[in-house]
Design a protein around this motif. Structure first.
Motif, short mmCIF file in Angstrom:
data_model
loop_
_atom_site.label_atom_id
_atom_site.label_comp_id
_atom_site.label_asym_id
_atom_site.label_seq_id
_atom_site.Cartn_x
_atom_site.Cartn_y
_atom_site.Cartn_z
N UNK A 1 37.95 23.11 48.47
CA UNK A 1 39.25 22.84 49.09
C UNK A 1 39.21 21.45 49.74
N UNK A 2 38.17 21.16 50.49
CA UNK A 2 38.08 19.86 51.17
C UNK A 2 37.96 18.70 50.18
N UNK A 3 37.30 18.95 49.05
CA UNK A 3 37.10 17.90 48.04
C UNK A 3 38.28 17.80 47.07
N UNK A 4 39.26 18.70 47.22
CA UNK A 4 40.43 18.77 46.34
C UNK A 4 40.01 19.01 44.89
N UNK A 5 39.01 19.85 44.73
CA UNK A 5 38.49 20.21 43.41
C UNK A 5 39.20 21.49 42.95
N UNK A 6 40.39 21.32 42.41
CA UNK A 6 41.21 22.47 42.05
C UNK A 6 40.63 23.27 40.88
N UNK A 7 39.85 22.63 40.00
CA UNK A 7 39.20 23.39 38.94
C UNK A 7 38.20 24.38 39.52
N UNK A 8 37.44 23.93 40.51
CA UNK A 8 36.48 24.84 41.16
C UNK A 8 37.19 25.92 41.96
N UNK A 9 38.27 25.56 42.65
CA UNK A 9 39.04 26.56 43.39
C UNK A 9 39.53 27.63 42.41
N UNK A 10 40.07 27.21 41.29
CA UNK A 10 40.58 28.17 40.29
C UNK A 10 39.47 29.10 39.82
N UNK A 11 38.30 28.55 39.57
CA UNK A 11 37.19 29.36 39.05
C UNK A 11 36.67 30.37 40.06
N UNK A 12 37.00 30.19 41.34
CA UNK A 12 36.51 31.09 42.38
C UNK A 12 37.36 32.34 42.54
N UNK A 13 38.52 32.38 41.91
CA UNK A 13 39.44 33.52 42.02
C UNK A 13 39.51 34.26 40.70
N UNK A 14 39.65 35.58 40.79
CA UNK A 14 39.89 36.37 39.58
C UNK A 14 41.28 36.03 39.05
N UNK A 15 41.50 36.31 37.79
CA UNK A 15 42.80 36.02 37.17
C UNK A 15 43.93 36.72 37.91
N UNK A 16 43.68 37.92 38.44
CA UNK A 16 44.72 38.71 39.12
C UNK A 16 44.59 38.66 40.65
N UNK A 17 43.94 37.64 41.15
CA UNK A 17 43.69 37.54 42.60
C UNK A 17 44.99 37.44 43.40
N UNK A 18 44.87 37.77 44.69
CA UNK A 18 45.97 37.64 45.63
C UNK A 18 45.47 36.83 46.82
N UNK A 19 46.27 35.86 47.25
CA UNK A 19 45.98 35.06 48.43
C UNK A 19 47.18 35.16 49.35
N UNK A 20 46.94 35.55 50.62
CA UNK A 20 48.08 35.72 51.53
C UNK A 20 47.71 35.34 52.95
N UNK A 21 48.73 35.03 53.70
CA UNK A 21 48.60 34.87 55.15
C UNK A 21 48.90 36.21 55.79
N UNK A 22 48.20 36.51 56.87
CA UNK A 22 48.32 37.80 57.53
C UNK A 22 49.72 38.11 58.03
N UNK A 23 50.52 37.07 58.30
CA UNK A 23 51.88 37.30 58.79
C UNK A 23 52.88 37.49 57.65
N UNK A 24 52.40 37.42 56.42
CA UNK A 24 53.28 37.61 55.26
C UNK A 24 54.07 36.38 54.86
N UNK A 25 53.89 35.25 55.57
CA UNK A 25 54.65 34.04 55.26
C UNK A 25 54.25 33.44 53.92
N UNK A 26 53.03 33.68 53.49
CA UNK A 26 52.54 33.17 52.21
C UNK A 26 51.92 34.33 51.45
N UNK A 27 52.38 34.54 50.23
CA UNK A 27 51.76 35.52 49.34
C UNK A 27 51.77 34.91 47.94
N UNK A 28 50.58 34.73 47.38
CA UNK A 28 50.45 34.19 46.03
C UNK A 28 49.68 35.20 45.19
N UNK A 29 50.24 35.56 44.06
CA UNK A 29 49.61 36.54 43.18
C UNK A 29 49.23 35.87 41.88
#
Length: 187
Positions: free
Chosen positions: A32-60
């Motif tokens: 994330x700090x290096x802005x290496x989006x290929x590596x970020x992508x490889x760290x998540x499963x294809x069906x991963x979910x990323x969210x903020x606890x308050x529900x303001x951000x939900x990415x599936x």
């Protein structure tokens, strides 16, 4: 009679899995700090979910998560994410599944100012394609504010999330049952 090595390979496998998951968390902050989006992508499963606890951000899905990071990080200057402590629980009933809690901090350059955040990641991990990946990341904030505000008593206030022109209450620690019981008992 059993030998001293009975179960040793299983214990070693669990230790290796924990270390691989901990490495995943460290590599995440660096990518994330290096802005290496290929590596970020490889760290998540294809069906991963990323969210903020308050529900303001939900990415599936991996693609939506990378799009979110690309958009969000394009408005930041330098950032520095670092995990402070990490609890990993391997799922005894499902091989290749684990969960974890990461206590972390981040320093963020936003619009010419330095912001600090204290947060917890509530993670689910899955062994996928020969490596551990994030199946789910949920972020709960303790605070997120300009460094000057933090130093000037920011932790003493309830509205500790102050970024992108919005001010709101933090998710932690006030939402925790233990926190609520403690203050109900001591007044």
């Amino acid at each position: 009679m059993t030998s001293a090595t009975d179960g040793l390979s299983e214990r070693i496998a669990r230790m290796e899995a924990r270390e691989e998951i901990r490495d995943l968390v460290v590599r995440y902050g660096m990518a994330v700090d290096d802005r290496d989006m290929d590596s970020v992508a490889a760290m998540f499963t294809e069906d991963a979910v990323f969210r903020h606890g308050d529900g303001a951000v939900v990415n599936e899905g991996r693609s939506a998560i990378v799009d979110f990071y690309t958009d969000r990080l394009s408005s930041f200057g330098a950032t520095y994410h670092y995990p402070n402590s990490h609890l990993v629980e391997l799922d005894a009933n499902r091989a290749g599944h684990a969960s974890g809690i990461v206590n972390a901090h981040a320093e963020l350059g936003i619009e010419g100012r330095t912001f600090l955040t204290g947060l917890r990641y509530f993670d689910k991990y899955r062994h996928d394609g020969g490596q551990w990946r994030f199946a789910e990341r949920s972020i709960a904030m303790v605070y997120y504010m300009d460094m000057a505000e933090l130093v000037d008593g920011g932790l003493t206030e309830a509205d500790r999330k102050r970024y992108f022109g919005q001010i709101s209450s933090a998710e932690l620690p006030e939402s925790l049952d233990t926190w609520q019981r403690f203050f109900a008992e001591v007044g």
